[in-house]
Design an enzyme around this catalytic site. Structure first.
Site, mmCIF file in Angstrom:
data_model
loop_
_atom_site.group_PDB
_atom_site.id
_atom_site.type_symbol
_atom_site.label_atom_id
_atom_site.label_comp_id
_atom_site.label_asym_id
_atom_site.label_seq_id
_atom_site.Cartn_x
_atom_site.Cartn_y
_atom_site.Cartn_z
ATOM 1 N N ARG A 52 0.839 -1.191 0.000
ATOM 2 C CA ARG A 52 0.000 0.000 0.000
ATOM 3 C C ARG A 52 0.882 1.252 0.000
ATOM 4 N NH1 ARG A 52 -1.854 0.015 4.813
ATOM 5 N NH2 ARG A 52 -0.564 1.763 5.509
ATOM 6 N N TYR A 105 -18.511 15.851 -15.171
ATOM 7 C CA TYR A 105 -18.769 14.411 -15.264
ATOM 8 C C TYR A 105 -19.687 13.983 -14.122
ATOM 9 C CZ TYR A 105 -17.739 9.500 -14.225
ATOM 10 O OH TYR A 105 -17.844 8.175 -13.901
ATOM 11 N N ASP A 178 -9.015 18.021 -14.927
ATOM 12 C CA ASP A 178 -9.259 16.642 -15.357
ATOM 13 C C ASP A 178 -8.902 16.567 -16.842
ATOM 14 O OD1 ASP A 178 -10.312 14.220 -16.265
ATOM 15 O OD2 ASP A 178 -11.993 14.279 -14.855
#
Length: 383
Positions: A52, A105, A178
Site C-alpha cells: 500500500r 462528469y 481533469d
C-alpha cells in the site's frame, strides 16, 4: 531517465521503465507482493515495506505519468474517483469552497454533491468558459480550487486553462484539471499553469478497456508529497497488475491517439451533415464555440464526440440500441468504439439537478477501427 531531452513517445515507452537490473527483462516486472523482507528491524530494502505504501511496479507507472504530463510527481490510484477524493481531502477542509464545471462528469458531480458536501465542502457549478461567471462564483478566503474539465464530459465544452490558472492564483486558489478526455498526448495542463492534473487512467492511458485506475500529477514537489502521504493514509492505490496494464497501454498512447483523432474528425464532419443530427459537439469543428481555445492549447481535438438527435430523446435511445460496431457501453478511450446515452447511463447521477444533460444527447467514444466500417455502422443506425 531524465525527461528533458526526450519526446513524448520516447518518454511513454521508457520513463520509469528501465530494464530490470536483476534479469535484464525489458518490460518492468509485476511485483505481485503485499509485503517485503527487511534486512533488520527498521531497515527495509530499497525503502519497500508494504505494497500500500510502495510497490516497484506502481512506482514505475508513477514516474512515467509525471514524465508524460511534464509534472514533478505522479501518483496512481485504484480509480479516477479515488484520485479525485484523495485530492479533495488533501487540499480542502470543512468550510472551504470549490468552483466546478457547469457540465461536470456525473461521477464528479456525485462526489461533490453526495459525499464532499456532507463533510462540509461547498461547491458552485458555473460554465468555466465564462471567466466573469467563474470570478463571480469565487468566495474570497474560502474558495480553495477551480476544478476544470476540458473538454468536458459529455458536452465537450472547452475552457482556457492558462486564463483559469491566472484567475485561481490571483485568489491564492489552485487549478485542478481533469485531462482524461484529452490525454497527456494532446494537452498538458501543467505547462499552462495548472497545479494538478487528474486522470481516469481507465480511459485513454490504459486504452484497452481492461483495467480501472486513476492518477494525479502535480506541478510541485510540495503538493506531490502531501498527496503521497494521503495516498498511503487513505489507501486507494491500484494493484501491481493494474499498474502494469496501464504502463503497457501508455506505451502506445501517441499512436492510438493519432488514429482516434483521425477517425473522430471524419465522423464529426459526417454527423454534421446528417439530417438525423441537430447538433454535433466536437472541438475540432470550426463551429464549436471553444474551437479557438482548443486549437491554442491542444495538439489535436481528441476521440470523443457528442451529438443531439433531431428526433429527440426517443431517437437518441434508438440510435444507441441500433449500432453494431459501436458497442453500447459506459466508459471511453479504448481501442474499440463505444456509444452511450449519457442521460440514462454515465450521467444519471446528475438527473434532476442543474447539471442534468440533454435527453436527446448521444456520446461516442471513437475507436481505432477502420473508418469506413464505423461510418457504415452510424449510417444504418441513424437511418
Amino acid at each position: 531517465m531524465s525527461a528533458d531531452p526526450y519526446g513524448f513517445d520516447t518518454l511513454a515507452i521508457h520513463a520509469g521503465q528501465d530494464p530490470d537490473p536483476r534479469t535484464g527483462a525489458v518490460v518492468p516486472p509485476i511485483y505481485q507482493t503485499s509485503t517485503y523482507a527487511q534486512d533488520a528491524v527498521g531497515s527495509p530494502r530499497l525503502g519497500y515495506e508494504y505494497s500500500r505504501s510502495g510497490n516497484p511496479t506502481r512506482d514505475a507507472l508513477q514516474e512515467c505519468l509525471a514524465a508524460i504530463e511534464g509534472g514533478r510527481r505522479g501518483l496512481a490510484f485504484a480509480s479516477g474517483l479515488a484520485a479525485e477524493d484523495t485530492l479533495l481531502r488533501t487540499v480542502c477542509r470543512p468550510g472551504d469552497h470549490v468552483v466546478i464545471p457547469g457540465d461536470a462528469y456525473g461521477g464528479t458531480y456525485r462526489l461533490f454533491a453526495k459525499v464532499a458536501e456532507n463533510w462540509g465542502l461547498a461547491w458552485t457549478a458555473v460554465p468555466l468558459d465564462d471567466l466573469d461567471a467563474v470570478r463571480a462564483a469565487f468566495r474570497p478566503g474560502h474558495t480553495r480550487m477551480i476544478w476544470a474539465e476540458t473538454p468536458t464530459n459529455p458536452l465537450l465544452n472547452v475552457c482556457d486553462i492558462a486564463a483559469l490558472a491566472q484567475l485561481a492564483h490571483e485568489y491564492d486558489a489552485m487549478l485542478a484539471v481533469d485531462n482524461t478526455f484529452a490525454s497527456p498526448y494532446l494537452q498538458q495542463p501543467l505547462t499552462l499553469g495548472a497545479d494538478v492534473v487528474i486522470h481516469s487512467t481507465t480511459k485513454y492511458l490504459g486504452g484497452h478497456s481492461d483495467v480501472v485506475g486513476g492518477a494525479l500529477v502535480t506541478a510541485t514537489d510540495g503538493l506531490g508529497d502531501e498527496l503521497a502521504f494521503h495516498q498511503n493514509a487513505m489507501g486507494g492505490v491500484n494493484g501491481p497488475f493494474d499498474a502494469w496494464l496501464t504502463l503497457r497501454g501508455i506505451k502506445t498512447l501517441g499512436v492510438r491517439m493519432d488514429r482516434h483523432c483521425d477517425n473522430a474528425e471524419r465522423i464529426a464532419a459526417y454527423l454534421g451533415s446528417h439530417r438525423a443530427v441537430s447538433e454535433v459537439l466536437y472541438p475540432g469543428l470550426e463551429s464549436h464555440p471553444g474551437h479557438e481555445t482548443a486549437a491554442k492549447q491542444m495538439k489535436r481535438y481528441g476521440g470523443m464526440i457528442s451529438f443531439r438527435a433531431a428526433g429527440g430523446p426517443e431517437q437518441a435511445v434508438a440510435i444507441c440500441n441500433k449500432t453494431k460496431l459501436f458497442v453500447l457501453a459506459e466508459s471511453l478511450g479504448g481501442v474499440e468504439s463505444l456509444i452511450e446515452h449519457p442521460g440514462q447511463m454515465t450521467h444519471l447521477s446528475a438527473a434532476g439537478s442543474a447539471l442534468e444533460v440533454p435527453a436527446d444527447l448521444v456520446r461516442l467514444s471513437v475507436g481505432i477501427e477502420t473508418l469506413d466500417d464505423l461510418l457504415a455502422d452510424l449510417a444504418q443506425a441513424l437511418g
